[in-house]
Design a protein around this motif. Structure first.
Motif, PDB file in Angstrom:
ATOM      1  N   ASP A   1      -6.827   6.068   4.092  1.00 36.18           N
ATOM      2  CA  ASP A   1      -7.925   5.659   5.141  1.00 36.18           C
ATOM      3  C   ASP A   1      -7.530   4.148   5.528  1.00 36.18           C
ATOM      4  O   ASP A   1      -7.696   3.922   6.730  1.00 36.18           O
ATOM      5  N   PHE A   2      -7.348   3.391   4.440  1.00 36.89           N
ATOM      6  CA  PHE A   2      -7.296   1.958   4.674  1.00 36.89           C
ATOM      7  C   PHE A   2      -6.164   1.799   5.555  1.00 36.89           C
ATOM      8  O   PHE A   2      -6.041   0.850   6.696  1.00 36.89           O
ATOM      9  N   MET A   3      -4.827   2.536   5.197  1.00 37.67           N
ATOM     10  CA  MET A   3      -3.725   2.217   5.867  1.00 37.67           C
ATOM     11  C   MET A   3      -3.736   2.801   7.601  1.00 37.67           C
ATOM     12  O   MET A   3      -3.179   2.207   8.590  1.00 37.67           O
ATOM     13  N   GLN A   4      -4.654   3.924   7.659  1.00 37.22           N
ATOM     14  CA  GLN A   4      -4.757   4.424   8.899  1.00 37.22           C
ATOM     15  C   GLN A   4      -5.742   3.383   9.794  1.00 37.22           C
ATOM     16  O   GLN A   4      -5.295   3.315  11.198  1.00 37.22           O
ATOM     17  N   GLN A   5      -6.616   2.928   9.208  1.00 35.82           N
ATOM     18  CA  GLN A   5      -7.098   1.818  10.115  1.00 35.82           C
ATOM     19  C   GLN A   5      -6.531   0.778  10.579  1.00 35.82           C
ATOM     20  O   GLN A   5      -6.852   0.260  11.648  1.00 35.82           O
TER      21      GLN A   5
ATOM     22  N   THR B   1       2.475   5.696   9.565  1.00 37.47           N
ATOM     23  CA  THR B   1       3.168   6.411  10.640  1.00 37.47           C
ATOM     24  C   THR B   1       3.515   7.866  10.269  1.00 37.47           C
ATOM     25  O   THR B   1       4.262   8.268   9.828  1.00 37.47           O
ATOM     26  N   THR B   2       2.581   8.514  10.805  1.00 36.92           N
ATOM     27  CA  THR B   2       2.505   9.974  10.579  1.00 36.92           C
ATOM     28  C   THR B   2       2.828  10.938  11.666  1.00 36.92           C
ATOM     29  O   THR B   2       2.752  11.851  11.819  1.00 36.92           O
TER      30      THR B   2
ATOM     31  N   LEU C   1       0.941  -1.282  -0.027  1.00 32.79           N
ATOM     32  CA  LEU C   1       0.081   0.059  -0.032  1.00 32.79           C
ATOM     33  C   LEU C   1       0.901   1.225  -0.114  1.00 32.79           C
ATOM     34  O   LEU C   1       0.347   2.219  -0.649  1.00 32.79           O
ATOM     35  N   MET C   2       1.915   1.183   0.523  1.00 31.67           N
ATOM     36  CA  MET C   2       2.722   2.376   0.676  1.00 31.67           C
ATOM     37  C   MET C   2       3.247   2.447  -0.602  1.00 31.67           C
ATOM     38  O   MET C   2       3.292   3.595  -1.225  1.00 31.67           O
TER      39      MET C   2
END
Lengths: 160, 76
Positions: A66-70, A75-76, A20-21
């Motif tokens: 959004d998917f990655m944050q879920q 890493t923000t 995804l990255m």
């Protein structure tokens, strides 16, 4: 670290997170590409087409983000982690002025206010101008009228 | 509806670049969907790929190639 939960070290493969990255990086690149394309477009038809594609890229990037944050894969830093609504955080959103949607994925109020303070006051330009171009005893601000008239020769370019 | 005659060289060049990137993205989505272990992610990748396919067709259309035809060979 939660980001490696789906990592498969034995096989030479990307983890789900890295896939995804990679796609997100591609989206970023393509968003830049379309941005340039919009600027270079000569006809309205082409410009509108690029703009529509650009909009789609933004939405796709948003979906990926959004998917990655879920899944806790993005890493923000603490700022985003704290304000992301989907993460298990009890901290409320502070100052939702810049919120674009209900996902809470663009919380940049902290850094924003910090930048606004430092660049808002004109101290930086003043001290820079005074140290470089003015005599020590000159107490006038660099942008004052008298100061400009007196030191015409030494006026720096950025003063115009 | 071919706009190919009215495209400037720069517009055409940007479109070709974009089409290549869209196709690369479709390919990556396919590979990643095969490899990933997460069902939700798989459907997300399919959604993205479908979106990209739509983009690629649109770009091909603007470049003057019909989506299904063999004239788009150099962009595949």
């Amino acid at each position: 670290m939660a980001t490696r939960s789906s990592y498969q070290p034995n096989r030479n493969r990307l983890s789900d997170r890295d896939m995804l990255m990679d796609l997100l990086a591609t989206e970023k690149y393509m968003s830049h590409l379309y941005d340039h394309a919009i600027m270079e477009a000569a006809s309205d038809t082409v410009r509108d087409a690029f703009a529509a594609l650009q909009q789609d890229e933004h939405e796709t990037a948003q979906m990926l983000f959004d998917f990655m944050q879920q899944h806790g894969w993005y890493t923000t830093g603490a700022n985003r982690q704290k304000t992301g609504r989907r993460l298990q955080s009890s901290q409320p959103l502070s100052g939702g002025r810049l919120q674009r949607n209900t996902q809470g994925s663009i919380p940049m109020t902290q850094a924003d206010s910090r930048y606004a303070v430092t660049s808002g006051s004109r101290r930086l330009g003043q001290s820079f101008g005074a140290g470089k171009n003015r005599s020590q005893g000159n107490a006038q601000p660099s942008w004052s009228r008298q100061s400009r008239q007196r030191s015409d020769e030494t006026r720096p370019e950025w003063d115009y | 509806m071919s706009h190919s005659t009215s495209l400037s060289p720069k517009e055409r060049s940007y479109m070709q670049d974009a089409l290549q990137m869209e196709n690369l993205c479709i390919a990556k989505c396919g590979v990643y969907a095969d490899q990933c272990s997460n069902q939700a992610m798989k459907s997300l990748l399919f959604d993205v790929a479908r979106n990209k396919r739509h983009h690629a067709n649109r770009l091909k259309q603007l470049l003057g190639n019909q989506p299904g035809s063999s004239t788009g060979r150099q962009y595949q």
